[in-house]
Design an enzyme around this catalytic site. Structure first.
Site, PDB file in Angstrom:
ATOM      1  N   HIS A  29      17.917  69.256  43.422  1.00  0.00           N
ATOM      2  CA  HIS A  29      18.242  68.359  42.169  1.00  0.00           C
ATOM      3  C   HIS A  29      18.735  66.697  42.479  1.00  0.00           C
ATOM      4  O   HIS A  29      18.436  65.882  41.686  1.00  0.00           O
ATOM      5  CB  HIS A  29      19.004  69.283  41.614  1.00  0.00           C
ATOM      6  CG  HIS A  29      19.636  68.305  39.863  1.00  0.00           C
ATOM      7  ND1 HIS A  29      20.386  67.600  39.337  1.00  0.00           N
ATOM      8  CD2 HIS A  29      18.557  68.458  38.746  1.00  0.00           C
ATOM      9  CE1 HIS A  29      19.965  67.228  38.091  1.00  0.00           C
ATOM     10  NE2 HIS A  29      18.871  67.458  38.011  1.00  0.00           N
TER      11      HIS A  29
ATOM     12  N   LYS B 179      17.935  63.008  43.947  1.00  0.00           N
ATOM     13  CA  LYS B 179      17.093  61.956  43.625  1.00  0.00           C
ATOM     14  C   LYS B 179      17.443  61.129  44.958  1.00  0.00           C
ATOM     15  O   LYS B 179      18.901  59.772  44.560  1.00  0.00           O
ATOM     16  CB  LYS B 179      17.075  61.563  42.636  1.00  0.00           C
ATOM     17  CG  LYS B 179      17.287  62.595  41.881  1.00  0.00           C
ATOM     18  CD  LYS B 179      17.413  62.603  39.618  1.00  0.00           C
ATOM     19  CE  LYS B 179      16.551  63.961  38.798  1.00  0.00           C
ATOM     20  NZ  LYS B 179      17.713  64.613  39.251  1.00  0.00           N
TER      21      LYS B 179
ATOM     22  N   HIS C  18      20.702  59.783  30.977  1.00  0.00           N
ATOM     23  CA  HIS C  18      20.182  61.091  31.866  1.00  0.00           C
ATOM     24  C   HIS C  18      21.125  60.646  33.155  1.00  0.00           C
ATOM     25  O   HIS C  18      20.968  61.508  34.802  1.00  0.00           O
ATOM     26  CB  HIS C  18      19.079  60.863  32.847  1.00  0.00           C
ATOM     27  CG  HIS C  18      18.118  61.450  33.151  1.00  0.00           C
ATOM     28  ND1 HIS C  18      18.490  62.077  34.268  1.00  0.00           N
ATOM     29  CD2 HIS C  18      17.854  63.073  32.924  1.00  0.00           C
ATOM     30  CE1 HIS C  18      17.438  63.077  35.345  1.00  0.00           C
ATOM     31  NE2 HIS C  18      17.148  64.091  34.422  1.00  0.00           N
TER      32      HIS C  18
ATOM     33  N   LYS D 296      24.373  60.609  35.635  1.00  0.00           N
ATOM     34  CA  LYS D 296      25.727  60.925  35.556  1.00  0.00           C
ATOM     35  C   LYS D 296      26.762  60.086  35.816  1.00  0.00           C
ATOM     36  O   LYS D 296      26.508  60.036  37.193  1.00  0.00           O
ATOM     37  CB  LYS D 296      25.318  62.901  36.586  1.00  0.00           C
ATOM     38  CG  LYS D 296      24.127  63.339  35.743  1.00  0.00           C
ATOM     39  CD  LYS D 296      23.648  63.819  36.360  1.00  0.00           C
ATOM     40  CE  LYS D 296      21.905  64.174  35.533  1.00  0.00           C
ATOM     41  NZ  LYS D 296      20.821  63.577  35.464  1.00  0.00           N
TER      42      LYS D 296
END
Length: 614
Positions: A266, A268, A497, A499
């Site tokens: 996950h 990025k 999107h 966090k």
């Protein structure tokens, strides 16, 4: 479908939701739902490519196609979006389609206006000199309006970066909002532009990847430079990714090992090696068009790290935050020869200017001292060692903001209000016993109305994969929910999107710390203690950066909260820019959290569509 008040009771149509811990939302982190007008037609290319290319107008109902690295859930809806050519050079930036005017998307030195200095770092000075005399593709044949446009009407790259000092925290550009709210924001083409460096090679770490789209985001001269893609695809989806990447002789693939069920890759991140140095970019966007179009996303952009002089000691070049050491340990966790080469690259560069701390998660059952290297225990350790508990701070609230939610257990004491709260509320070594202190926890997650009235409408909900079966088991969690609102950044209608997690003061004028990360609210991302707290079990790879006042030279144990989006006031230089509005507003009695696998047919969205999962 039935819906009750107090954020409770739904009934499911015909969709499915995985029940296993950390599975459904992590595996479905982002779904790019598209217009499949051609339901009976065979589509060429990868599923990923199809997922990001179906934007032509179509009938009122169509079947959604998920990308190969995303979920397999379809929907009946309509999207009518204007596409700009993906090969339109490397203009700064091509993400502004549909806003203001076509002239504002001009490429070339004339369109950008003169390059201004912002006290660039050592490695950036040469780039600045190169940029001042640069004639870029697309600068010939511009319209008369473009040629006479005043320089201050066009965003200037160095000015944008200067606005982000000293935190280097940016949002992504959003199409369809006022241009002033994109000042200081970046598109992926901005990040990859030649003004940032003469690229030698790069690495892209991500979850959802459209290879064809990604290649087109690089400037034309850089599209054949060596590119390593780190992914978590397995079996059929891995084969599809390999097939799509095959025509690109410069691309190598690195599969992240996922040895615990329902884990995902996950993280990025970009590693960009230039002739002039190295840059690290840690962000929240998948490598697909939709994630860089009309969503709220976060980016931390490192300084340009210069090469260390020959003969430097191995310990030279790290920062007071041990950023380089922690990043090398994170890469080592992949156990990949391809990434070993990049560990050597990190060792060759001076990262001493870095002021943020790295917080990563790697899959495994981490024991003894290794527990504190990852997940929420790494956050706990950093807050213990690098903050001080000031009088009154023990009752400061905590905010968590995210785009997906895992299973929290039967009640708040199972994880959220026990181990996770203990990590989030740690301030200094003396706060260990404060886990029982009454600390408000505010969780920011979009309502159905947030999604319905967003720029994308219901399709935005494809990137908010909170599933029905998970939600029904934890109605108690929804009493902590707060609406998404971002008037301060002009992004109230750009669904998050991003966090983020933070510790604000009760009046929301200060924050003790701020974290931007890929980690959603889940045990799979943050880890869960096992075996009488002797080990931390983590399923997924995650990565984020933590901002602490001491690392920025502040005597006070908090940052001021920036009150406005744009300012020239020197007094606000050290005020932290909030991506959304504070204080967050709690759900009303009629508000419902967005659940992505149930239908919404009673009210059309912004674009006149309904949402019916198939």
């Amino acid at each position: 479908m039935s819906q009750d008040s107090q954020h409770g009771k739904w009934t499911l149509s015909s969709s499915e939701d995985e029940e296993n811990e950390g599975s459904s939302m992590e595996k479905k982190d982002t779904m790019s739902l598209v217009n499949k007008q051609r339901s009976s037609q065979q589509l060429g290319g990868s599923e990923t490519k199809r997922a990001t290319q179906g934007h032509q107008q179509g009938p009122l109902k169509f079947e959604g196609v998920a990308s190969s690295t995303c979920s397999n859930v379809g929907a009946l809806l309509l999207t009518k979006r204007k596409r700009c050519p993906e090969d339109a050079g490397w203009c700064l930036s091509s993400s502004d389609e549909g806003s203001d005017s076509e002239s504002k998307r001009s490429c070339g030195a004339e369109g950008m206006g003169p390059v201004k200095t912002r006290n660039p770092g050592p490695g950036e000075r040469n780039l600045l000199r190169k940029a001042e005399g640069l004639k870029l593709p697309g600068s010939v044949g511009m319209s008369k309006r473009q040629k006479v446009e005043k320089p201050d009407e066009v965003p200037d790259l160095w000015d944008m970066l200067g606005r982000a000092e000293p935190f280097r925290f940016h949002l992504t550009k959003v199409s369809g909002i006022k241009q002033k709210y994109n000042m200081g924001a970046l598109h992926i083409k901005d990040i990859l532009s030649p003004l940032f460096g003469t690229l030698v090679s790069s690495v892209q770490f991500n979850y959802c990847i459209d290879v064809d789209w990604l290649i087109m985001q690089y400037p034309e001269d850089f599209r054949k430079k060596p590119l390593l893609i780190v992914h978590g695809e397995q079996r059929e989806s891995k084969a599809r990714l390999q097939k799509v990447a095959l025509p690109y002789k410069n691309i190598r693939l690195c599969q992240a090992k996922l040895e615990i069920a329902y884990g995902t890759h996950h993280t990025k991140m970009m590693l960009l090696l230039y002739e002039e140095g190295l840059r690290v970019v840690i962000h929240t966007s998948n490598l697909i068009h939709d994630d860089w179009h009309q969503k709220t996303q976060g980016i931390w952009l490192s300084p340009l790290y210069p090469r260390l002089p020959e003969g430097s000691a191995e310990s030279d070049g790290d920062s007071v935050t041990n950023f380089r050491r922690d990043l090398m340990e994170y890469l080592l966790a992949y156990r990949s020869p391809s990434l070993s080469e990049w560990i050597s690259v990190l060792k060759e560069h001076d990262m001493s200017e870095t002021r943020v701390y790295l917080i990563g998660s790697t899959p495994g059952r981490h024991q003894a001292h290794l527990r504190e290297k990852w997940g929420h225990l790494k956050l706990r350790k950093l807050l213990s060692e690098h903050t001080l508990l000031m009088p009154g701070q023990e009752s400061w609230p905590v905010i968590g903001q995210f785009s997906s939610i895992g299973s929290m257990g039967a009640d708040k004491t199972k994880w959220l209000y026990s181990e996770f709260k203990e990590s989030l509320t740690r301030l200094g070594r003396d706060s260990k016993s404060l886990v029982k202190t009454e600390v408000p926890i505010h969780l920011v997650y979009p309502t159905v109305e947030n999604v319905r009235t967003s720029l994308e409408g219901y399709p935005a909900g494809g990137s908010l994969p909170y599933g029905l079966q998970t939600a029904q088991k934890q109605i108690w969690l929804h009493s902590f929910f707060h609406k998404w609102s971002a008037d301060i950044t002009g992004r109230s209608r750009a669904m998050p999107h991003i966090k983020t997690y933070m510790r604000p003061s009760p009046d929301f004028q200060e924050i003790a710390w701020f974290l931007v990360t890929s980690a959603n609210l889940s045990k799979a991302a943050w880890g869960a203690l096992e075996k009488n707290n002797s080990q931390l079990m983590i399923r997924s790879y995650e990565l984020g950066v933590l901002f602490l006042p001491a690392a920025f030279g502040l005597d006070k144990n908090s940052f001021k909260v920036q009150k406005q989006q744009l300012t020239e006031s020197k007094d606000l230089v050290m005020s932290f820019p909030m991506p959304f509005d504070l204080p967050p507003q709690q759900y009303g009695s009629k508000d419902q959290p967005w659940i992505w696998n149930i239908p919404y047919t009673q009210a059309p969205d912004t674009n006149g569509n309904i949402w019916v999962p198939s």
